[in-house]
Write a protein that holds these residues in place. Structure first.
Motif, PDB file in Angstrom:
ATOM      1  N   LYS A 220       0.840  -1.205   0.000  1.00 31.44           N
ATOM      2  CA  LYS A 220       0.000   0.000   0.000  1.00 31.44           C
ATOM      3  C   LYS A 220       0.876   1.257   0.000  1.00 31.44           C
ATOM      4  O   LYS A 220       0.613   2.210  -0.737  1.00 31.44           O
ATOM      5  CB  LYS A 220      -0.884  -0.029   1.241  1.00 31.44           C
ATOM      6  CG  LYS A 220      -2.247   0.524   1.079  1.00 31.44           C
ATOM      7  CD  LYS A 220      -3.108   0.166   2.274  1.00 31.44           C
ATOM      8  CE  LYS A 220      -2.469   0.572   3.589  1.00 31.44           C
ATOM      9  NZ  LYS A 220      -3.250   0.133   4.757  1.00 31.44           N
TER      10      LYS A 220
ATOM     11  N   GLN B 126      -5.797  -3.103  14.322  1.00 30.55           N
ATOM     12  CA  GLN B 126      -7.108  -3.435  13.740  1.00 30.55           C
ATOM     13  C   GLN B 126      -6.988  -4.514  12.668  1.00 30.55           C
ATOM     14  O   GLN B 126      -7.776  -5.472  12.647  1.00 30.55           O
ATOM     15  CB  GLN B 126      -7.715  -2.171  13.125  1.00 30.55           C
ATOM     16  CG  GLN B 126      -9.051  -2.414  12.453  1.00 30.55           C
ATOM     17  CD  GLN B 126      -9.569  -1.156  11.778  1.00 30.55           C
ATOM     18  OE1 GLN B 126      -9.152  -0.059  12.101  1.00 30.55           O
ATOM     19  NE2 GLN B 126     -10.480  -1.321  10.847  1.00 30.55           N
ATOM     20  N   ASN B 127      -5.999  -4.370  11.774  1.00 31.74           N
ATOM     21  CA  ASN B 127      -5.835  -5.350  10.705  1.00 31.74           C
ATOM     22  C   ASN B 127      -5.459  -6.725  11.253  1.00 31.74           C
ATOM     23  O   ASN B 127      -5.826  -7.746  10.680  1.00 31.74           O
ATOM     24  CB  ASN B 127      -4.804  -4.856   9.685  1.00 31.74           C
ATOM     25  CG  ASN B 127      -5.317  -3.656   8.893  1.00 31.74           C
ATOM     26  OD1 ASN B 127      -6.520  -3.389   8.866  1.00 31.74           O
ATOM     27  ND2 ASN B 127      -4.415  -2.923   8.270  1.00 31.74           N
TER      28      ASN B 127
ATOM     29  N   LYS C 259     -18.673  -0.210  14.242  1.00 31.13           N
ATOM     30  CA  LYS C 259     -17.673   0.856  14.124  1.00 31.13           C
ATOM     31  C   LYS C 259     -18.321   2.199  13.824  1.00 31.13           C
ATOM     32  O   LYS C 259     -17.721   3.233  14.084  1.00 31.13           O
ATOM     33  CB  LYS C 259     -16.566   0.499  13.136  1.00 31.13           C
ATOM     34  CG  LYS C 259     -16.937   0.253  11.740  1.00 31.13           C
ATOM     35  CD  LYS C 259     -15.681  -0.214  11.007  1.00 31.13           C
ATOM     36  CE  LYS C 259     -16.022  -0.711   9.629  1.00 31.13           C
ATOM     37  NZ  LYS C 259     -14.900  -1.269   8.942  1.00 31.13           N
TER      38      LYS C 259
ATOM     39  N   SER D 166     -10.832   1.104  14.855  1.00 27.77           N
ATOM     40  CA  SER D 166     -11.315   1.685  13.605  1.00 27.77           C
ATOM     41  C   SER D 166     -11.863   3.097  13.837  1.00 27.77           C
ATOM     42  O   SER D 166     -11.512   4.029  13.112  1.00 27.77           O
ATOM     43  CB  SER D 166     -12.399   0.795  12.998  1.00 27.77           C
ATOM     44  OG  SER D 166     -13.087   1.467  11.973  1.00 27.77           O
TER      45      SER D 166
ATOM     46  N   ASN E 104      -0.885   8.876   3.104  1.00 24.58           N
ATOM     47  CA  ASN E 104      -0.947   7.414   3.032  1.00 24.58           C
ATOM     48  C   ASN E 104       0.447   6.795   3.131  1.00 24.58           C
ATOM     49  O   ASN E 104       0.619   5.765   3.785  1.00 24.58           O
ATOM     50  CB  ASN E 104      -1.592   6.981   1.719  1.00 24.58           C
ATOM     51  CG  ASN E 104      -3.056   6.657   1.891  1.00 24.58           C
ATOM     52  OD1 ASN E 104      -3.601   6.792   2.984  1.00 24.58           O
ATOM     53  ND2 ASN E 104      -3.697   6.241   0.826  1.00 24.58           N
TER      54      ASN E 104
ATOM     55  N   GLY F  44      -7.519  -0.492   0.995  1.00 29.77           N
ATOM     56  CA  GLY F  44      -6.890   0.680   1.617  1.00 29.77           C
ATOM     57  C   GLY F  44      -6.830   1.846   0.638  1.00 29.77           C
ATOM     58  O   GLY F  44      -7.114   2.986   1.007  1.00 29.77           O
TER      59      GLY F  44
ATOM     60  N   LYS G  55     -19.393   6.445   3.101  1.00 33.01           N
ATOM     61  CA  LYS G  55     -18.586   5.232   3.274  1.00 33.01           C
ATOM     62  C   LYS G  55     -19.368   4.221   4.123  1.00 33.01           C
ATOM     63  O   LYS G  55     -19.296   3.019   3.884  1.00 33.01           O
ATOM     64  CB  LYS G  55     -17.274   5.614   3.955  1.00 33.01           C
ATOM     65  CG  LYS G  55     -16.276   4.496   4.076  1.00 33.01           C
ATOM     66  CD  LYS G  55     -14.926   5.071   4.483  1.00 33.01           C
ATOM     67  CE  LYS G  55     -14.104   4.068   5.222  1.00 33.01           C
ATOM     68  NZ  LYS G  55     -14.471   3.944   6.633  1.00 33.01           N
TER      69      LYS G  55
HETATM   70  O1  C5P Z   1     -13.570   0.759   7.537  1.00 30.35           O
HETATM   71  P1  C5P Z   1     -12.376   1.179   8.311  1.00 30.35           P
HETATM   72  O2  C5P Z   1     -12.191   2.681   8.333  1.00 30.35           O
HETATM   73  O3  C5P Z   1     -12.291   0.583   9.657  1.00 30.35           O
HETATM   74  O4  C5P Z   1     -11.182   0.561   7.452  1.00 30.35           O
HETATM   75  C1  C5P Z   1      -9.909   0.942   7.650  1.00 30.35           C
HETATM   76  C2  C5P Z   1      -9.012   0.100   6.741  1.00 30.35           C
HETATM   77  O5  C5P Z   1      -8.530   0.903   5.667  1.00 30.35           O
HETATM   78  C3  C5P Z   1      -7.815  -0.428   7.487  1.00 30.35           C
HETATM   79  O6  C5P Z   1      -7.530  -1.713   7.020  1.00 30.35           O
HETATM   80  C4  C5P Z   1      -6.712   0.552   7.128  1.00 30.35           C
HETATM   81  O7  C5P Z   1      -5.458  -0.085   7.128  1.00 30.35           O
HETATM   82  C5  C5P Z   1      -7.120   1.025   5.739  1.00 30.35           C
HETATM   83  N1  C5P Z   1      -6.810   2.443   5.503  1.00 30.35           N
HETATM   84  C6  C5P Z   1      -5.781   2.768   4.631  1.00 30.35           C
HETATM   85  N2  C5P Z   1      -5.499   4.079   4.356  1.00 30.35           N
HETATM   86  C7  C5P Z   1      -6.201   5.088   4.933  1.00 30.35           C
HETATM   87  C8  C5P Z   1      -7.237   4.781   5.834  1.00 30.35           C
HETATM   88  C9  C5P Z   1      -7.522   3.448   6.087  1.00 30.35           C
HETATM   89  O8  C5P Z   1      -5.143   1.866   4.112  1.00 30.35           O
HETATM   90  N3  C5P Z   1      -5.904   6.331   4.636  1.00 30.35           N
END
Ligand code: C5P
Length: 368
Positions: free
Chosen positions: A57, A118-119, A141, A223, A245, A295, A310
């Motif tokens: 990512k 969380q992951n 959540k 989350s 990111n 992500g 979302k």
């Molecule tokens: O639905 P929720 O917000 O809980 O999902 C978050 C997911 O998205 C996590 O797996 C997180 O690693 C990913 N994420 C991401 N980049 C972001 C925000 C969240 O990869 N800017």
């Protein structure tokens, strides 16, 4: 709305929302299958999957941020797309590195740790709950995001929103009752027995709903907190989403690497890299690929849409994964599941109804 980006003539906003719904459903199904379809002795390491997710990512976000660099896209003198000379590439690269390692980058360390936790919890939850129950419970959540928004962002919620949150909790409770009263394990049917190989290898994956429910509840907290914290950091500065990111992924590498470095090598160890990718087959790679994609789509949804919409996407994914579970995992429809899931869907819909003040905001905000 003149600047609404489109894909094949369709607004990117809606394309990304539908993509997120399908991604959410696909992730829980593929992740569940990748964990329960094989005997525990042949299981892959979730820690490797979490680390790979962040590495991929972060790399993709870096490439996107690099390609979007103002240095490459608008030459200050000609105001035209420049020819990509090595000098321009180098100055775009050093510019981007400067942005990534900006003095405020440390702010991303908090959501980074929370998202890694969380992951990892997601793997525990999905291995111990049926896909549909996981998806419904994970809707909690919305509740934690609202609570953290009220506490940290000082957001005010209307009585309709509080009422729908109350219904959401009731709906999740109903699904949980059917879950704990029901089977504690699931015997895998034809499809997974075939995946393992021959009939004598057929195994029963023991699930612990209490463990799964505990993990999904904790994941809802991380989350909500991570999402609200990320929103605070994103809105508190002008930094590009893709740069944020990359910062998020860089900080995630530390908590993602720790369990791998601390774990004692298995008795039949064949080297660090071999142990890391032990049993890491096609389903594990598919899980990581869908996670990485998710992500990135989440980032697009936050940019071109908002967190409220979302919520819609994730509740739509409940219906998709529920239908797929019936077809793939022999999931039995019980009246309490239907009542609980419908309550969750209705509560999500009610929560997402625009309030009079918020419905006037987007048009005001989008005017230049
Ligand atoms: O639905 P929720 O917000 O809980 O999902 C978050 C997911 O998205 C996590 O797996 C997180 O690693 C990913 N994420 C991401 N980049 C972001 C925000 C969240 O990869 N800017």
């Amino acid at each position: 709305h003149l600047h609404q980006p489109t894909i094949c003539g369709m607004p990117l906003k809606y394309v990304s929302l539908v993509t997120l719904a399908v991604q959410n459903a696909a992730l829980s199904i593929v992740m569940h299958y990748s964990r329960v379809s094989i005997p525990p002795s042949l299981a892959y390491s979730p820690a490797t999957a979490v680390l790979l997710n962040e590495l991929l990512k972060g790399s993709i976000s870096f490439v996107i941020a690099f390609l979007r660099s103002p240095v490459l896209n608008q030459h200050p003198l000609t105001r035209r797309k420049p020819t990509n000379t090595p000098f321009l590439w180098w100055s775009a690269f050093s510019d981007l590195c400067g942005e990534i390692f900006s003095p405020d980058c440390w702010k991303l360390s908090i959501p980074a740790i929370l998202y890694v936790v969380q992951n990892s919890l997601q793997f525990v939850a999905i291995s111990n709950l049926p896909v549909a129950s996981f998806q419904v419970t994970y809707q909690m959540k919305i509740l934690t995001t609202a609570a953290f928004s009220v506490v940290l962002l000082r957001k005010k919620l209307t009585s309709v929103k509080w009422f729908s949150l109350f219904f959401l909790a009731i709906g999740v409770g109903i699904v949980q009752i059917q879950n704990s009263a029901g089977k504690g394990h699931v015997g895998l049917g034809k499809s997974s027995a075939t995946a393992v190989g021959s009939a004598h290898e057929f195994h029963v994956h023991v699930m612990s709903p209490l463990k799964g429910f505990g993990a999904v509840t904790a994941a809802c907290f991380t989350s909500g907190l991570a999402g609200v914290y990320f929103e605070m950091v994103l809105k508190g500065s002008k930094a590009d989403l893709w740069v944020r990111n990359v910062q998020l992924s860089l900080f995630s590498l530390i908590p993602a690497l720790l369990p791998i470095l601390w774990a004692s090598p298995p008795p039949n160890s064949q080297g660090f890299l071999y142990d890391l990718f032990r049993n890491f087959g096609a389903w594990a790679w598919a899980t990581v690929a869908i996670q990485v994609f998710g992500g990135l789509v989440t980032a697009v949804v936050i940019k071109y849409s908002d967190n409220i919409l979302k919520g819609f996407a994730t509740s739509l994914s409940i219906v998709l994964s529920f239908l797929a579970s019936v077809a793939l995992f022999d999931f039995r429809i019980t009246p309490s599941f239907v009542i609980g899931a419908s309550t969750v869907l209705a509560a999500t819909w009610m929560y997402n109804q625009p309030t009079p003040s918020s419905s006037t905001l987007p048009s005001a905000a989008s005017s230049p």
